[in-house]
Design a protein around this motif. Structure first.
Motif, PDB file in Angstrom:
ATOM      1  N   LYS A  86       0.283  -1.049   0.272  1.00  0.00           N
ATOM      2  CA  LYS A  86       0.042   0.142   0.450  1.00  0.00           C
ATOM      3  C   LYS A  86       0.653   1.342   0.005  1.00  0.00           C
ATOM      4  O   LYS A  86       0.495   2.140  -0.468  1.00  0.00           O
ATOM      5  CB  LYS A  86      -0.931  -0.095   1.600  1.00  0.00           C
ATOM      6  CG  LYS A  86      -2.610  -1.141   1.524  1.00  0.00           C
ATOM      7  CD  LYS A  86      -2.723  -1.543   2.131  1.00  0.00           C
ATOM      8  CE  LYS A  86      -3.782   0.375   2.158  1.00  0.00           C
ATOM      9  NZ  LYS A  86      -5.145  -0.135   0.703  1.00  0.00           N
ATOM     10  N   ASN A  87       1.962   1.162   0.099  1.00  0.00           N
ATOM     11  CA  ASN A  87       2.524   2.423   0.782  1.00  0.00           C
ATOM     12  C   ASN A  87       3.674   2.793  -0.289  1.00  0.00           C
ATOM     13  O   ASN A  87       4.158   3.608  -1.017  1.00  0.00           O
ATOM     14  CB  ASN A  87       3.948   1.995   1.699  1.00  0.00           C
ATOM     15  CG  ASN A  87       3.325   2.523   2.992  1.00  0.00           C
ATOM     16  OD1 ASN A  87       2.971   2.866   3.475  1.00  0.00           O
ATOM     17  ND2 ASN A  87       4.666   1.999   4.098  1.00  0.00           N
ATOM     18  N   PHE A  88       3.778   1.706  -1.426  1.00  0.00           N
ATOM     19  CA  PHE A  88       3.985   1.598  -3.048  1.00  0.00           C
ATOM     20  C   PHE A  88       2.918   2.401  -3.819  1.00  0.00           C
ATOM     21  O   PHE A  88       3.248   2.968  -4.808  1.00  0.00           O
ATOM     22  CB  PHE A  88       4.604  -0.010  -3.590  1.00  0.00           C
ATOM     23  CG  PHE A  88       5.841  -0.082  -2.985  1.00  0.00           C
ATOM     24  CD1 PHE A  88       6.563   0.518  -1.924  1.00  0.00           C
ATOM     25  CD2 PHE A  88       6.516  -1.736  -3.292  1.00  0.00           C
ATOM     26  CE1 PHE A  88       8.205   0.055  -1.785  1.00  0.00           C
ATOM     27  CE2 PHE A  88       6.948  -2.261  -2.946  1.00  0.00           C
ATOM     28  CZ  PHE A  88       8.115  -1.383  -2.280  1.00  0.00           C
ATOM     29  N   GLY A  89       1.270   2.168  -3.763  1.00  0.00           N
ATOM     30  CA  GLY A  89       0.697   3.055  -4.142  1.00  0.00           C
ATOM     31  C   GLY A  89      -0.103   1.882  -5.064  1.00  0.00           C
ATOM     32  O   GLY A  89      -0.435   2.267  -6.127  1.00  0.00           O
ATOM     33  N   ASN A  90       0.329   0.448  -4.132  1.00  0.00           N
ATOM     34  CA  ASN A  90      -0.108  -0.065  -5.739  1.00  0.00           C
ATOM     35  C   ASN A  90      -1.897  -0.943  -5.287  1.00  0.00           C
ATOM     36  O   ASN A  90      -1.830  -1.061  -3.880  1.00  0.00           O
ATOM     37  CB  ASN A  90       1.059  -1.260  -5.816  1.00  0.00           C
ATOM     38  CG  ASN A  90       1.798  -1.534  -6.292  1.00  0.00           C
ATOM     39  OD1 ASN A  90       3.384  -1.322  -5.600  1.00  0.00           O
ATOM     40  ND2 ASN A  90       1.667  -1.285  -8.293  1.00  0.00           N
ATOM     41  N   LYS A  91      -2.474  -1.374  -5.890  1.00  0.00           N
ATOM     42  CA  LYS A  91      -3.667  -1.526  -5.864  1.00  0.00           C
ATOM     43  C   LYS A  91      -4.047  -3.365  -5.163  1.00  0.00           C
ATOM     44  O   LYS A  91      -2.448  -3.742  -5.891  1.00  0.00           O
ATOM     45  CB  LYS A  91      -4.887  -0.969  -6.745  1.00  0.00           C
ATOM     46  CG  LYS A  91      -5.218   0.076  -6.938  1.00  0.00           C
ATOM     47  CD  LYS A  91      -5.541   0.756  -6.060  1.00  0.00           C
ATOM     48  CE  LYS A  91      -6.195   1.824  -6.591  1.00  0.00           C
ATOM     49  NZ  LYS A  91      -6.785   2.978  -6.189  1.00  0.00           N
ATOM     50  N   ILE A  92      -4.409  -3.540  -4.629  1.00  0.00           N
ATOM     51  CA  ILE A  92      -4.657  -5.050  -3.809  1.00  0.00           C
ATOM     52  C   ILE A  92      -5.997  -5.153  -4.147  1.00  0.00           C
ATOM     53  O   ILE A  92      -6.975  -4.900  -3.826  1.00  0.00           O
ATOM     54  CB  ILE A  92      -3.711  -4.689  -2.446  1.00  0.00           C
ATOM     55  CG1 ILE A  92      -2.505  -4.334  -1.618  1.00  0.00           C
ATOM     56  CG2 ILE A  92      -4.423  -5.500  -2.242  1.00  0.00           C
ATOM     57  CD1 ILE A  92      -2.253  -4.953  -0.794  1.00  0.00           C
ATOM     58  N   ILE A  93      -6.220  -6.765  -4.906  1.00  0.00           N
ATOM     59  CA  ILE A  93      -7.093  -7.150  -4.451  1.00  0.00           C
ATOM     60  C   ILE A  93      -7.416  -8.581  -3.333  1.00  0.00           C
ATOM     61  O   ILE A  93      -5.578  -9.930  -3.672  1.00  0.00           O
ATOM     62  CB  ILE A  93      -7.543  -8.143  -6.272  1.00  0.00           C
ATOM     63  CG1 ILE A  93      -8.174  -7.148  -6.874  1.00  0.00           C
ATOM     64  CG2 ILE A  93      -8.460  -9.051  -6.180  1.00  0.00           C
ATOM     65  CD1 ILE A  93      -8.080  -7.335  -8.771  1.00  0.00           C
ATOM     66  N   LEU A 145      -6.166  -8.917   5.385  1.00  0.00           N
ATOM     67  CA  LEU A 145      -7.022  -8.281   4.342  1.00  0.00           C
ATOM     68  C   LEU A 145      -7.285  -7.765   3.830  1.00  0.00           C
ATOM     69  O   LEU A 145      -7.891  -7.442   2.659  1.00  0.00           O
ATOM     70  CB  LEU A 145      -5.932  -9.835   3.820  1.00  0.00           C
ATOM     71  CG  LEU A 145      -6.423  -9.926   2.569  1.00  0.00           C
ATOM     72  CD1 LEU A 145      -4.955  -8.809   1.548  1.00  0.00           C
ATOM     73  CD2 LEU A 145      -5.819 -11.355   1.564  1.00  0.00           C
ATOM     74  N   ALA A 146      -8.705  -9.008   3.844  1.00  0.00           N
ATOM     75  CA  ALA A 146     -10.228  -8.275   3.817  1.00  0.00           C
ATOM     76  C   ALA A 146     -10.723  -6.745   3.562  1.00  0.00           C
ATOM     77  O   ALA A 146     -10.489  -5.929   2.651  1.00  0.00           O
ATOM     78  CB  ALA A 146     -11.093  -9.240   4.126  1.00  0.00           C
ATOM     79  N   LEU A 147      -9.788  -5.710   4.958  1.00  0.00           N
ATOM     80  CA  LEU A 147     -10.033  -4.788   4.917  1.00  0.00           C
ATOM     81  C   LEU A 147      -9.018  -3.528   4.662  1.00  0.00           C
ATOM     82  O   LEU A 147     -10.108  -2.526   4.241  1.00  0.00           O
ATOM     83  CB  LEU A 147     -10.188  -4.491   6.842  1.00  0.00           C
ATOM     84  CG  LEU A 147     -11.530  -5.335   7.448  1.00  0.00           C
ATOM     85  CD1 LEU A 147     -11.058  -5.749   8.858  1.00  0.00           C
ATOM     86  CD2 LEU A 147     -12.956  -5.559   7.239  1.00  0.00           C
ATOM     87  N   GLN A 148      -7.978  -3.698   4.161  1.00  0.00           N
ATOM     88  CA  GLN A 148      -7.328  -3.477   3.977  1.00  0.00           C
ATOM     89  C   GLN A 148      -6.821  -3.698   2.339  1.00  0.00           C
ATOM     90  O   GLN A 148      -6.682  -2.219   0.945  1.00  0.00           O
ATOM     91  CB  GLN A 148      -5.771  -3.373   4.488  1.00  0.00           C
ATOM     92  CG  GLN A 148      -5.498  -4.010   5.898  1.00  0.00           C
ATOM     93  CD  GLN A 148      -5.526  -1.935   6.742  1.00  0.00           C
ATOM     94  OE1 GLN A 148      -5.397  -0.963   5.513  1.00  0.00           O
ATOM     95  NE2 GLN A 148      -6.558  -1.636   6.700  1.00  0.00           N
ATOM     96  N   ALA A 149      -7.840  -4.433   1.511  1.00  0.00           N
ATOM     97  CA  ALA A 149      -7.741  -5.011   0.001  1.00  0.00           C
ATOM     98  C   ALA A 149      -8.383  -3.553  -0.110  1.00  0.00           C
ATOM     99  O   ALA A 149     -10.125  -3.620   0.066  1.00  0.00           O
ATOM    100  CB  ALA A 149      -7.837  -6.101  -0.206  1.00  0.00           C
ATOM    101  N   ASP A 150      -8.049  -3.584  -1.785  1.00  0.00           N
ATOM    102  CA  ASP A 150      -8.826  -2.505  -2.808  1.00  0.00           C
ATOM    103  C   ASP A 150     -10.317  -2.854  -2.966  1.00  0.00           C
ATOM    104  O   ASP A 150     -11.490  -2.134  -3.055  1.00  0.00           O
ATOM    105  CB  ASP A 150      -8.157  -1.623  -4.139  1.00  0.00           C
ATOM    106  CG  ASP A 150      -6.906  -0.841  -3.150  1.00  0.00           C
ATOM    107  OD1 ASP A 150      -7.147   0.182  -3.132  1.00  0.00           O
ATOM    108  OD2 ASP A 150      -5.650  -0.993  -3.213  1.00  0.00           O
TER     109      ASP A 150
END
Length: 320
Positions: free
Chosen positions: A119-126, A136-141
């Motif tokens: 997330k610090n890199f700015g990449n989206k997460i699925i 994981l579920a709460l922090q993912a996009d």
């Protein structure tokens, strides 16, 4: 040797139970597909880089399979082991990449440590997980729910049903992307040039008949000339053409045998008398597997191959 357990279950009983449990879990997965899946597809379509898949334990193995499926269907992907990511492999992730994280619990120590770094890199997460309240579920996009009621393992411990659900969710993403991109068999062939699959998808009719002879006789030519042409070209068949070299029929060695059985006076027999008109044809740029299927369905062993590229040799034969 006895295979019965304390409950007198045979290997067949156990296998059927496992398959039934996993089938039920996959069926239930249909109810978990909602607008979150649409958002995940949108993120994947918008991704300008690669899709990086990561996980730990059995989930990491499923992630590798999804990477293989994505790559072979036109979605550039790469695998990164979650544990190795914490020790240098995080350099795999580039600015334009999208990250998919697989985890049953969504709370493994490696996964919890990895999420803020990405997330610090700015990449989206699925996230693909079976716990909608996990870190994981709460922090993912986007969170894709692969919750299963129970593992097929009798102790409800070994990842079995849960990893199958992850695998199916990955397949659903890959196939959806394929269809939205209009990914066709020709595109698929580019990534599968080797082996049986590659030959089915990549080999063209022109690649198969390239060394074949091109037997042909005129409609008015005699039976003797027909026999000589078939024998000389050694394909067991000859085309019959008119004066302008247009295909009007074919004669096979089987046609010759049947004619000789019926007629005693063969001196006046010409090619037009024994040919089969309107023969099956196929273009030389069609897939070879298509030609073989056509021959099987029509119970024939020779197929006329036509070409628009040659003015002198408009046809030859493909044999089966």
């Amino acid at each position: 040797m006895s295979f019965t357990s304390s409950m007198q279950q045979t290997p067949k009983d156990i296998a059927q139970r496992v398959i039934a449990m996993e089938a039920a879990a996959i069926t239930n997965l249909i109810t978990l597909i909602d607008e979150r899946f649409d958002r995940a597809i949108n993120l994947l379509q918008e991704c300008k880089g690669r899709v990086v898949l990561t996980g730990i334990g059995k989930s990491s193995i499923i992630a590798q399979k999804i990477v293989a499926t994505f790559n072979s269907t036109g979605t550039p992907s790469i695998f990164m082991h979650a544990a190795d990511a914490l020790h240098g492999d995080l350099g795999i992730v580039q600015d334009t990449d999208l990250v998919i994280i697989l985890s049953k619990s969504g709370s493994s120590p490696e996964i919890k440590a990895l999420i803020p770094l990405i997330k610090n890199f700015g990449n989206k997460i699925i996230a693909i997980s079976g716990n909608d309240q996990s870190v994981l579920a709460l922090q993912a996009d986007v969170f894709l729910d692969t919750t299963v009621e129970q593992e097929a393992c009798p102790n409800n411990l070994a990842p079995t049903t849960s990893t199958t659900a992850q695998l199916v969710m990955g397949d659903a993403l890959a196939v959806c992307l394929m269809e939205l991109k209009g990914f066709k068999d020709g595109d698929f062939a580019k990534f599968h040039p080797g082996g049986t699959l590659g030959k089915k998808l990549y080999l063209r009719v022109a690649d198969v008949f390239v060394h074949n002879e091109k037997p042909a006789v005129l409609e008015i030519q005699s039976l003797k000339e027909v026999i000589v042409e078939i024998t000389k070209k050694r394909l067991g068949v000859t085309a019959v053409v008119d004066n302008e070299n247009n295909l009007v029929g074919i004669i096979t060695d089987g046609d010759l045998r049947r004619m000789l059985e019926k007629k005693s006076d063969i001196d006046s027999v010409a090619a037009a008398d024994i040919m089969t008109g309107n023969p099956k044809t196929i273009s030389d740029d069609e897939l070879a597997i298509t030609a073989l299927d056509m021959m099987r369905k029509n119970a024939i062993t020779q197929l006329v191959v036509t070409s628009e590229k040659s003015t002198k040799e408009l046809f030859t034969f493909m044999t089966y």
